[in-house]
Design a protein around this motif. Sequence first.
Motif, PDB file in Angstrom:
ATOM      1  N   ASN A 136      45.532  17.046  45.020  1.00 29.52           N
ATOM      2  CA  ASN A 136      45.003  15.808  45.620  1.00 29.52           C
ATOM      3  C   ASN A 136      43.689  15.377  44.969  1.00 29.52           C
ATOM      4  N   THR A 158      41.935  19.248  53.931  1.00 32.47           N
ATOM      5  CA  THR A 158      43.059  18.360  54.236  1.00 32.47           C
ATOM      6  C   THR A 158      44.317  19.205  54.478  1.00 32.47           C
ATOM      7  N   ASN A 160      47.079  18.796  53.036  1.00 27.28           N
ATOM      8  CA  ASN A 160      47.642  19.057  51.707  1.00 27.28           C
ATOM      9  C   ASN A 160      47.065  20.350  51.115  1.00 27.28           C
ATOM     10  N   THR A 161      45.759  20.516  51.207  1.00 26.50           N
ATOM     11  CA  THR A 161      45.103  21.724  50.660  1.00 26.50           C
ATOM     12  C   THR A 161      45.504  22.948  51.465  1.00 26.50           C
ATOM     13  N   GLU A 163      48.232  23.408  53.098  1.00 24.90           N
ATOM     14  CA  GLU A 163      49.618  23.765  52.737  1.00 24.90           C
ATOM     15  C   GLU A 163      49.700  24.390  51.343  1.00 24.90           C
ATOM     16  N   ASN A 164      48.988  23.809  50.382  1.00 26.69           N
ATOM     17  CA  ASN A 164      49.017  24.358  49.008  1.00 26.69           C
ATOM     18  C   ASN A 164      48.525  25.800  48.973  1.00 26.69           C
TER      19      ASN A 164
END
Length: 260
Positions: A136, A158, A160-161, A163-164
């Motif tokens: 991201n 976030t 996204n982070t 989850e990554n």
Amino acid sequence: MRVVILPSELKASNFAANIIGKFISEKEKAVLGLATGSSTILTYKALIKKYEQREISFKTVTTFNLDEYMGLHPDHPQSYRHYMNNNLFNHIDINNKNTFIPECFDDDYVTSCENYESMLKRHGGIDIQVLGIGTNGHIGFNEPTSSLNSRTRVKTLTQNTIENNSRFFKDKETQPTLAITMGIGTIMDAKQILLLGLGKHKSQAVAEIIEGPVSSFFPGSILQLHKNVIVVVDKHAASDLKLYDYYIHTEKMHQAYTCK
Ligand code: GLP
């Protein structure tokens, strides 16, 4: 911005390690800014090899890490202190007292962050800052819309982070959602920046930071405003670059010119 595209992740990592190794061997008290994550592992391996082969020593080197999860004890296998010990510090001759990570062991996060900034200043700032890039666009844990002038502080991660990075945590293990990170302004103060992008899954992020607009929505794009940045990528991470052939050509020119 110097863009170096190499055929493999190993070659890209060795290239990065050569830059760091050369710097350490030439500067008596080098200050390195270090990153965690998968992108830097091969570079650290290459640096360990250089140390083992007595090409370099870390005795007078000081390191400052970009970030750390909030609430993770240094012994926790997912803490960045643990990562650094395992992947680098335990294998070289660095003095542990010269390795700094933005940790906070009480509730006074503000003071911890201010102290980190003061410590950086006291050491004369970072000579080479190593960076990875989040999908991201985050650098350190500076998530999208982070202030482009930010200093070391606590950031909310976030989804996204989270989850990554969930791949590193065991099932049902509590994963932190907050982190302490150098700010974007802190990173931009480094004299030189060396960003590593490895693998196809980084190709869009790499294209955004090199060819996209400068925007806090994609924090890594700020590097376009830095005077001394090298982006080292393997061919897969470079695959979305519009000017791919141009970067190959300019690097050839760079090599020819600097090797004269
Ligand atoms: C992590 C770290 C960053 C790192 C980035 C990329 O969340 N906070 O410092 O550079 O994300 O990680 P990786 O190299 O594993 O893709």
